[in-house]
Design a protein around this motif. Structure first.
Motif, PDB file in Angstrom:
ATOM      1  N   ALA A 372       0.855  -1.195   0.000  1.00 49.30           N
ATOM      2  CA  ALA A 372       0.000   0.000   0.000  1.00 49.30           C
ATOM      3  C   ALA A 372       0.880   1.231   0.000  1.00 49.30           C
ATOM      4  O   ALA A 372       1.891   1.288   0.717  1.00 49.30           O
ATOM      5  CB  ALA A 372      -0.907   0.011   1.228  1.00 49.30           C
ATOM      6  N   SER A 394      -5.529   1.703  -0.608  1.00 48.05           N
ATOM      7  CA  SER A 394      -5.413   1.895   0.850  1.00 48.05           C
ATOM      8  C   SER A 394      -6.148   3.151   1.280  1.00 48.05           C
ATOM      9  O   SER A 394      -5.536   4.153   1.658  1.00 48.05           O
ATOM     10  CB  SER A 394      -3.939   2.002   1.255  1.00 48.05           C
ATOM     11  N   ASP A 398      -9.253   2.551   5.982  1.00 50.66           N
ATOM     12  CA  ASP A 398      -8.865   1.141   6.091  1.00 50.66           C
ATOM     13  C   ASP A 398      -7.407   0.943   6.475  1.00 50.66           C
ATOM     14  O   ASP A 398      -6.944  -0.199   6.546  1.00 50.66           O
ATOM     15  CB  ASP A 398      -9.123   0.429   4.750  1.00 50.66           C
ATOM     16  N   ARG A 399      -6.672   2.003   6.720  1.00 53.99           N
ATOM     17  CA  ARG A 399      -5.232   1.845   6.933  1.00 53.99           C
ATOM     18  C   ARG A 399      -4.913   1.081   8.210  1.00 53.99           C
ATOM     19  O   ARG A 399      -3.954   0.316   8.270  1.00 53.99           O
ATOM     20  CB  ARG A 399      -4.562   3.226   6.951  1.00 53.99           C
ATOM     21  N   LEU A 402      -5.272  -2.545   7.392  1.00 55.58           N
ATOM     22  CA  LEU A 402      -4.159  -3.011   6.564  1.00 55.58           C
ATOM     23  C   LEU A 402      -2.908  -3.232   7.412  1.00 55.58           C
ATOM     24  O   LEU A 402      -2.165  -4.204   7.206  1.00 55.58           O
ATOM     25  CB  LEU A 402      -3.882  -2.014   5.445  1.00 55.58           C
ATOM     26  N   ARG A 409       3.730  -1.248   3.844  1.00 56.68           N
ATOM     27  CA  ARG A 409       3.394   0.131   3.513  1.00 56.68           C
ATOM     28  C   ARG A 409       4.595   0.804   2.858  1.00 56.68           C
ATOM     29  O   ARG A 409       5.714   0.761   3.387  1.00 56.68           O
ATOM     30  CB  ARG A 409       2.985   0.890   4.772  1.00 56.68           C
TER      31      ARG A 409
END
Length: 994
Positions: A372, A394, A398-399, A402, A409
């Motif tokens: 992401a 992303s 929703d981070r 994740l 990331r």
């Protein structure tokens, strides 16, 4: 003891674990009956007038069933465990929470239970058992209800095989039943798969629950434990549970995004175990004896694992159906111990489950294989997908999920660095697409910082990193001009790569101003004399400036551009003049040269003036000038550092600043005989005039402001010399006070043509306040010149002006012109009456022979030498200016004899208010041994030896020195008092009633 045990157990269940489970437990029994019969389960709840009737389809009541009902914790369903959900015989005890008289009617017969009938039976049985009677008494008559079945008559409603009839105990029981029926929902159907329909008739309002799976996404899992697992997992469970080695898990997600989800674990009926996941969980967790909590142990641990696996599979299926399952990832804090175990197991299973969708081809990826980009949006991701394998979307919301899934990331700054590896192979159009994809992201200040090294293709074919300061091509400037500047390092973005994002990241529109401000243009200008073809850069700069001369304002370094002069030589613009211009006529031709007329004709005078070629005199300006670190723009001004020292507070430049500074340049190039023309030229131009006459505001390190002369005024005062070699500054202004002008040199006649502000700025003296230190010294020296005559009146006027100065001569004078009464000194009382204090003349004495007299009585003290006469602050100022003492500092002023007290005439006190009531008469008045006509002591007492002296003493003592002549008239001629009083009524500012 058995009686007591059964009564306690039944009471514990009715008041504890099964207190609010009557609806659920009866529905569960109905589901088990349908499952055993192999028919679709239907159950009907009817509540009317205090009675709850629950009818269901399925296997009717049997003898074993009745035995189970009457035998606590011994289910009749041990042999058909596969088909049952609950433990019949235990769950039925839930009815005791609301009734004392439950009845069960079935196609095969009926049975009822009764607290009253059971109590009667116990009482009858206790006739031969005194201990039983005592136990019933100790329990306040409370007996087990479900231990003694009684025969019941009747049949269930049509279409149903069994009916449970519950006459409710009281209104509290009725309220509980209403609440429980109202709370029944899809979770009940999902927990009891043997039921396909539940009807609820609550006081005539009918509600039907059916087809629950049409409203839920459901994932089921289940199986049986093998022999090894059974021994390991069920070893700590009760015996009858060990005969039930089957397990099941159901997860359900509402199809309606706004649908409510129960917040407790179901095992499979609701428990008190909180669940924070946004899904319904039904699983065969082992329960503790209260039937409220999941029991800890290996079986629960195994089911937690199975539940996590099933949840991951449910999310995979939903992801394949193109649902965003990231909101279903457990994040945040757990709600309890079981919830924590479930979340941890789920988070262990999800990273290897395909859940996240690839941006490039839409396939599902395992979170561990996904990447992401921080802060990215859909537009940017779609462009980046071919370059970043495994790239997923992303969204900001929703981070957290994740991160919990372990998605790698990629920082935007790292991605920007990676772009450099593909930059050379990409077209400008591709880069424009990249910039377009970034358009929404640059609104975030943090993300904007991450784009600081973004690659950008330039018009000259280069690729540079970093947007700030790049120029965006526009329509205002010709391509050939941009091409010239490109050769000198000006960075212009390729036209095919231009996008609005670049401007938001710090690129500048290519206006003439932006181009001229570019550092590469400045370097090219400052080194234009070293270029192979200086005229190329000169023509390019002048083309830009000619389009709008105002764009060059403040860019002082443009004056370093070399241009051709009239002889074809290369000369910096700041050393060129327009042929035939005022500047050409007043500046030294050894310092400046006329510019080529071809250049003037091509680009025009405004453009040439804008880059420093002189048509009139030029101005340089700067803001926020630190006097200890003067800016480059002012560096070429002659004597600028000396000026800074002179205007700095206390002579120290450190920490001193000037907010705005405008200075006339090249004053040192003016030819000597051109100054009249130059000053008239300055006066005719508003800009030049302001640069000369406006003082500067200097702020010291203590933040206190002070005024100072402009640089231009300072330079002219310091350097402008007349043909006789003497400075113009300090000469008498044409409008100067004649008394002052008499002690100054005359200014040239041409100065009369200048306006007064110009004359003051260049140092001409119109009043004493215009004098500088050297001018003050000159005045004092010339006042002490014996060859010069000066009247007493002129001397007094000069003293009044000089005493108000704040500028002093470098050294005090050694000789001083004073007033003296020596030439008219009185010798008799009559003469003293007429002459003392009024016969002074001027004389020149050594400084040590003079004092400052700030009161008229001191003028009688000719023994003190010459007098400088003034009052108040003027007297103090003269003392400081001339370095002289006050008279009272060199003489005690003590009256030698006391005198005779006398009343002050009433008419005097009426005419002059605040006159003392008494005065002291002296035949001969001496002070410090010196004879005087009058005196006023330190206590304000008037003393006098003459009428004239008395008038002066009373006037001075009352603070009305101006009334001394009136007082003398009254004292000399009392009959005039009435006339004087009438006259006083018309004195301005006087209240005759005082």
């Amino acid at each position: 003891m058995r009686f007591r045990e059964d009564a306690n157990a039944e009471e514990d269940l009715a008041l504890g674990g099964y207190l609010d489970r009557v609806v659920i437990e009866l529905a569960q029994n109905a589901a088990d009956a349908a499952a055993r019969a192999g028919v679709p389960g239907r159950v009907h709840f009817s509540f009317h007038e205090g009675t709850l009737v629950v009818s269901n389809t399925g296997t009717p009541l049997s003898a074993e069933g009745v035995e189970s009902l009457a035998t606590l914790r011994a289910s009749a369903k041990r042999d058909d465990a596969d088909a049952s959900v609950g433990r019949f015989g235990v769950g039925f005890s839930a009815v005791l929470a609301v009734t004392d008289e439950p009845v069960i009617l079935s196609r095969t017969g009926g049975v009822r239970f009764s607290r009253a009938d059971s109590a009667a039976a116990v009482a009858e049985a206790g006739v031969g058992s005194p201990g039983l009677v005592d136990e019933v008494r100790r329990r306040d008559g409370q007996v087990p209800v479900l231990r003694l079945p009684f025969e019941a008559d009747g049949e269930p409603p049509e279409g149903y095989d069994t009916a449970v009839i519950l006459p409710l105990r009281d209104e509290a029981a009725a309220e509980l039943v209403r609440r429980l029926l109202g709370e029944a929902d899809d979770a009940l159907l999902l927990a009891l798969p043997g039921l396909e329909r539940i009807e609820i008739d609550l006081d005539g309002a009918v509600r039907v629950l059916a087809d629950a799976e049409s409203r839920w996404y459901v994932r089921r899992a289940g199986g049986s434990f093998d022999e090894n697992d059974r021994e390991r997992l069920l070893a700590d469970r009760p015996t009858e549970e060990r005969w039930r080695p089957h397990w099941s898990v159901l997860w359900a997600l509402p199809r309606d995004p706004l649908g409510e989800v129960p917040s407790v674990v179901h095992a499979p009926t609701p428990t008190d175990e909180p669940l924070s996941l946004p899904a319904l969980l039904l699983a065969t967790f082992p329960l503790d004896p209260s039937r409220r909590h999941v029991a800890a142990g290996p079986l629960t641990d195994r089911l937690v694992h199975e539940a996590a696996t099933a949840y991951a599979e449910l999310l995979r299926i939903r992801a394949e159906e193109d649902a965003n399952v990231l909101p279903l990832v457990p994040v945040g804090l757990a709600a309890g111990g079981l919830d924590r175990a479930l979340r941890e197991a789920i988070l262990a299973a999800l990273p290897t489950t395909p859940l996240v969708r690839s941006v490039e081809d839409g396939s599902l990826l395992r979170p561990g294989d996904g990447v992401a980009i921080d802060g990215s949006d859909d537009a940017f991701n779609s462009v980046m997908a071919p370059l970043v394998p495994g790239l997923i979307a992303s969204p900001r919301q929703d981070r957290t999920a994740l991160d919990a899934l372990g998605v790698r990331r990629l920082e935007l700054a790292d991605l920007v660095d990676q772009l450099g590896s593909v930059a050379e192979t990409q077209s400008p159009e591709w880069w424009r697409e990249i910039y377009g994809a970034l358009s929404e992201m640059v609104t975030d200040a943090l993300l904007r910082e991450s784009l600081g090294t973004l690659p950008v293709p330039l018009a000259d074919g280069r690729l540079v990193r970093g947007v700030r300061g790049l120029l965006l091509p526009g329509h205002e400037l010709a391509a050939d001009v941009l091409a010239v500047f490109g050769e000198y390092g000006v960075r212009v973005v390729h036209p095919d790569a231009v996008h609005g994002t670049l401007e938001r990241l710090g690129a500048l529109s290519t206006t003439p101003r932006a181009l001229l401000e570019d550092s590469a243009v400045r370097v090219a200008v400052e080194h234009s004399g070293e270029a192979d073809d200086p005229e190329v850069i000169a023509n390019a700069v002048l083309t830009v400036v000619a389009a709008d001369a105002s764009q060059a304002e403040g860019l002082w370094w443009l004056s370093d551009l070399v241009l051709r002069d009239a002889d074809g030589e290369l000369v910096p613009a700041n050393a060129l003049v327009i042929p035939g211009s005022p500047a050409a006529s007043v500046l030294d031709d050894e310092e400046v040269a006329p510019i080529s007329t071809e250049i003037v004709d091509r680009f025009g005078i405004p453009a040439l003036e804008a880059i420093g070629v002189l048509n009139s005199l030029g101005i340089v300006a700067a803001s926020d000038v630190a006097l200890d670190d003067l800016p480059e723009a002012l560096a070429d001004l002659d004597g600028i550092e000396d000026w800074a020292y002179d205007v700095a507070p206390g002579g120290s430049r450190f920490g001193a600043t000037v907010g705005e500074l405008a200075a006339i340049r090249d004053l040192d190039w003016v030819v000597d005989d051109a100054w009249p023309e130059v000053l008239e030229l300055i006066g005719a131009s508003p800009e030049l005039r302001r640069a000369l006459v406006e003082t500067v505001r200097v702020v010291g390190p203590d933040d206190r402001p002070a005024g100072g002369p402009s640089y231009s005024a300072w330079w002219i005062r310091e350097h402008l010399l007349l043909p006789d070699g003497e400075p113009l500054a300090g000469r008498a202004d044409p409008d100067a006070d004649p008394v002052l002008a008499a002690y100054l040199d005359e200014a040239p006649d041409w100065t009369a043509r200048l306006d007064p502000e110009i004359r003051t700025a260049i140092g001409l003296v119109r009043e004493v306040g215009d004098l500088e230190a050297d001018g003050v010294a000159q005045i004092l020296t010339r006042m002490a010149d014996p060859a010069r005559e000066i009247t007493e009146s002129a001397l007094l006027r000069l003293w009044n002006h000089l005493g108000q100065l704040t500028v002093y001569a470098p050294d005090p004078p050694t000789e001083i012109r004073v007033l003296t009464g020596e030439s008219a000194r009185p010798t008799t009382a009559e003469q003293r009456d007429e002459s003392v204090g009024g016969g002074a003349s001027t004389a020149i004495v050594a400084a040590g022979e003079a004092v400052v007299a700030d009161a008229p009585m001191w003028l009688q003290r000719t023994d003190l030498g010459g007098f400088v006469v003034a009052r108040g602050v003027v007297a103090d100022g003269l003392g400081d200016l001339l370095d002289l003492p006050m008279a009272q500092e060199v003489a005690e002023g003590k009256i030698d004899a006391p005198g005779t007290a006398a009343d002050v005439p009433a008419i005097v006190r009426e005419l002059v208010p605040r006159t003392p009531e008494l005065w002291w008469e002296h035949e001969e008045l001496t002070v410090d041994g010196v004879e005087v006509s009058w005196w006023v002591s330190e206590d304000g007492e008037p003393h006098a030896a003459t009428f004239d002296g008395l008038a002066k003493a009373l006037a001075w003592a009352s603070g009305r020195w101006d009334q001394r002549h009136v007082i003398l008239a009254i004292l000399s001629d009392p009959p005039r008092a009435s006339e004087l009083l009438v006259d006083a009524a018309f004195d301005r500012g006087t209240d005759s009633t005082e």
